[in-house]
Design an enzyme around this catalytic site. Sequence first.
Site, PDB file in Angstrom:
ATOM      1  N   PRO A 122       0.827  -1.209   0.000  1.00 31.19           N
ATOM      2  CG  PRO A 122      -0.504  -1.398   1.887  1.00 31.19           C
ATOM      3  CD  PRO A 122       0.675  -1.987   1.227  1.00 31.19           C
ATOM      4  CE  LYS A 160      11.576 -12.787   1.681  1.00 29.02           C
ATOM      5  NZ  LYS A 160      11.902 -14.166   1.343  1.00 29.02           N
ATOM      6  CB  SER A 182      11.768 -17.371   2.568  1.00 29.05           C
ATOM      7  OG  SER A 182      10.988 -16.578   3.407  1.00 29.05           O
TER       8      SER A 182
HETATM    9  P1  ADP Z   1      -1.539   2.792  -3.553  1.00 30.62           P
HETATM   10  O1  ADP Z   1      -2.608   2.892  -4.563  1.00 30.62           O
HETATM   11  O2  ADP Z   1      -0.323   2.082  -4.067  1.00 30.62           O
HETATM   12  O3  ADP Z   1      -1.967   2.227  -2.237  1.00 30.62           O
HETATM   13  P2  ADP Z   1      -1.540   5.638  -3.717  1.00 30.62           P
HETATM   14  O4  ADP Z   1      -1.485   5.718  -5.194  1.00 30.62           O
HETATM   15  O5  ADP Z   1      -2.838   5.908  -3.076  1.00 30.62           O
HETATM   16  O6  ADP Z   1      -0.996   4.245  -3.241  1.00 30.62           O
HETATM   17  O7  ADP Z   1      -0.421   6.586  -3.137  1.00 30.62           O
HETATM   18  C1  ADP Z   1      -0.455   7.168  -1.879  1.00 30.62           C
HETATM   19  C2  ADP Z   1       0.122   8.550  -1.925  1.00 30.62           C
HETATM   20  O8  ADP Z   1       1.520   8.497  -2.135  1.00 30.62           O
HETATM   21  C3  ADP Z   1      -0.438   9.377  -3.050  1.00 30.62           C
HETATM   22  O9  ADP Z   1      -0.694  10.651  -2.565  1.00 30.62           O
HETATM   23  C4  ADP Z   1       0.685   9.434  -4.076  1.00 30.62           C
HETATM   24  O10 ADP Z   1       0.672  10.629  -4.771  1.00 30.62           O
HETATM   25  C5  ADP Z   1       1.913   9.307  -3.212  1.00 30.62           C
HETATM   26  N1  ADP Z   1       3.003   8.625  -3.923  1.00 30.62           N
HETATM   27  C6  ADP Z   1       3.287   7.317  -3.891  1.00 30.62           C
HETATM   28  N2  ADP Z   1       4.344   7.043  -4.655  1.00 30.62           N
HETATM   29  C7  ADP Z   1       4.772   8.200  -5.186  1.00 30.62           C
HETATM   30  C8  ADP Z   1       5.844   8.565  -6.047  1.00 30.62           C
HETATM   31  N3  ADP Z   1       6.694   7.670  -6.533  1.00 30.62           N
HETATM   32  N4  ADP Z   1       5.957   9.848  -6.384  1.00 30.62           N
HETATM   33  C9  ADP Z   1       5.091  10.745  -5.893  1.00 30.62           C
HETATM   34  N5  ADP Z   1       4.087  10.487  -5.064  1.00 30.62           N
HETATM   35  C10 ADP Z   1       3.905   9.226  -4.700  1.00 30.62           C
END
Ligand code: ADP
Length: 851
Positions: free
Chosen positions: A376, A785, A742
């Site tokens: 997540p 990991k 593992s």
């Molecule tokens: P997921 O769907 O993987 O659970 P989200 O897309 O909801 O995660 O991301 C959570 C937050 O983190 C969002 O506000 C997103 O913009 C930010 N975020 C995650 N990865 C990046 C990244 N590589 N660059 C910029 N913002 C990111």
Amino acid sequence: MAAGSAIQIPTRLPLLLTHESVLLPGSTMRTSVDSPRNMQLVRSRLLKGTSLRSTIIGVIPNTSDPTSDCDDLPNLHRIGTAALAVQVVGSNWPKPHYTLLVTGLCRFQILQLLKEKPYPVAEVQQLDRLEQFTNGHKSEEELGELSEQFYKYAVQLVEMLDMSVPAVAKLRRLLDNLPREALPDILTSIIRTTNQEKLQILDAVRLEERFKMTIPLLVRQIEGLKLLQKTRKSKQDDDKRVVAIRPNRRISHGSITEDEEEEEDHDDVVMLEKKIRTSSMSEQALKVCLKEIKRLKKMPQSMPEYALTRNYLELMVELPWNKSTKDRLEIRAARIVLDNDHYAMEKLKKRVLEYLAVRQLKNNLKGPILCFVGPPGVGKTSVGRSIAKTLGREFHRIALGGVCDQSDIRGHRRTYVGSMPGRIINGLKTVGVNNPVFLLDEVDKLAKSLQGDPAAALLEVLDPEQNHSFTDHYLNVAFDLSQVLFIATANTTATIPPALLDRMEVIQVPGYTQEEKIEIAHRHLIPKQLEQHGLTPQQIQIPQLTTLGIITRYTREAGVRALDRKLGAICRAVAVKVAEGQHKEAKPDRAEVGEGEDCKEHITEDAKPESISDTADLALPPEMPILIDFHALKDILGPPMYDMEVSERLNQPGVAIGLAWTPLGGEIMFVEASRMDGEGQLTLTGQLGDVMKESAHLAISWLRSNAKRYQLTNASGSFDLLDNTDIHLHFPAGAVTKDGPSAGVTIVTCLASLFSGRLVCSDVAMTGEITLRGLVLPVGGIKDKVLAAHRAGLKRIIIPQRNEKDLEEIAAHVRQDLTFVLAACLDEVLNAAFDGGFAVKARLEHLNSKL
Ligand code: ADP
């Protein structure tokens, strides 16, 4: 006429006086009884009597019972109907009264009134024969033509009625079965007649006379019915023409303007029909809609189905059958959008660009569905949103977590009360175009239930070969989904049904390293949070060191969601200070510190920077930003949640650090072992799956068979390690179920430490599957990991030799910080895990303390 009758009524009859209605022989009537004499009749005669005779009474029409029993009786109508009281119902509300159900038997005439109180009784003479209706033919001959004529009219009348109604069909049969002489009375009581007319029929004692009087009544009824049917038919025609007629009619009123005329045109159903005809729905859908609107027009508005059908038609009109946004796909621009929105995730971005490039060249969407799999908060959803942005398409997210009813996807059939379309069709209605980007979030969290398998319903949606004719149960006509761009996200592929997984191309999105997180925080998260809280960079400053502090001491995650929340908390706290106009700084020079490098110098214990809470009394110019340092962090977020506890836990033999993979990213895992006197039993705790239990047994077996080689002994010095010894293995975080092969090498190392009494190096973590012969087999999730070990500050990582290729995926700066030991067999693992190696036959006499 009474002579020779089969059934004789009593010669003395109690009399029920009625005023409002006339009972004819052969018919039934319900009458209310509340006057004194009639009440007495019911009480003392009907309710007390026990014989059939006592239920026969004489019903005298056109004579009202005086309101008091002291009053004299009025003149009684001479002719009445002997009747059988079939039912008596009593009630005290609103005043005491009875309701009588009486069936007329035959006419009688009053010869002499015998008594008046408590209820009238008269000596009577029966006028009609009361036979069992057997000699019908005879009466037919007697009355000849008259009876025949009457019969024909009666048949004509009944056949004008709706024969599908059972009562009408029964009446038709009765006409044939009943003796003709009974018909005038019966039909008179059925057709629409006044009491006066009924009274005349009752008084018509001679049959011939009765026939003659009834025929005009029948004819009148037939004519009435004919007229009614004619007007009904013309009303239906009128209804059809109502639209055309209405404006004219309005104009004839003289006061209606043209605008209002048009408004009248907007008559709901007609408008709907117009919309249906002008909408660009498929031919099949149009046919269904027109059929439904035809039904709707005939339906009364009060019918529940009316609303259902209307809703359905309105949805059909609203759906974007042919409406789409124009794709503006330009790979260079797409690359810029993706790079601007997201830091790192190179592999994912590369694959997405490839996907988009193919779309651009081939201009169709038939290809695998992309599925982003990762922990997540790593940006899966937000990449989906960026893809929509680059394409200039609408974006719609469908959360599938916990969906366990296939109707959620495919809709409910319209026969259900409260039926509605599924999420796909609903989503299309919401976005209003037929080519949006649909993000199917959390496909791994679909559940099965009695209501069917939603994953199976998704198969059709996601199959490019089938989804051009996706049929939602509610719509019941095919809708073309082939223009929709589907992207799925999941935390793990393990729980995605194989058939569904087969239709998708999985792209792994691993967690971030600390450095990446810091960059993401400063490039994306902090600016976003500032904007959300109405702050500017002039009001708050978060140095990189502080961000690192949040990452290591306040969060432990693969993604950046918790980090984002913590930054949000900081912004909130600062917003309060700014709003209060109280933001102050102890040393103005510190406010000028911009970059992380400088910060490191300033935020030291000696510098003792003051947090926002304890600098309240020093007024500063408003342009000075609030600096978030460790003290401020502690004030806002509370004491650190995670501490580096690794070395503390490894100061005893029998503990080793393993690396585990979970859908939430990689984790380090302590494995603990202890031994005690016993009977050679192995106890495992910490919610282990079967595979993990097998690994534990394998590890013990291998150690027992190699005990001599390594000089491992139990407490009593025997090489049989389980002799008089019990072993307890524990995997902390007992509430989380753990499984997978593992942990094999970790268990072996932990037990080797326990039996040798030596400490495992405190900076070593390991992962790998073992075999009974002591080989180390490759495992999955190496990148996650390794990142977890890096997060936890470990330095040396033992991985299976065959996992060497996975190291390429790991960022160079992470690799630089770590030493990797590639092990092919358990000897190599043990050698690397213990300081000074774990030599064969090397028996160490003393403990190697690490402290
Ligand atoms: P997921 O769907 O993987 O659970 P989200 O897309 O909801 O995660 O991301 C959570 C937050 O983190 C969002 O506000 C997103 O913009 C930010 N975020 C995650 N990865 C990046 C990244 N590589 N660059 C910029 N913002 C990111």
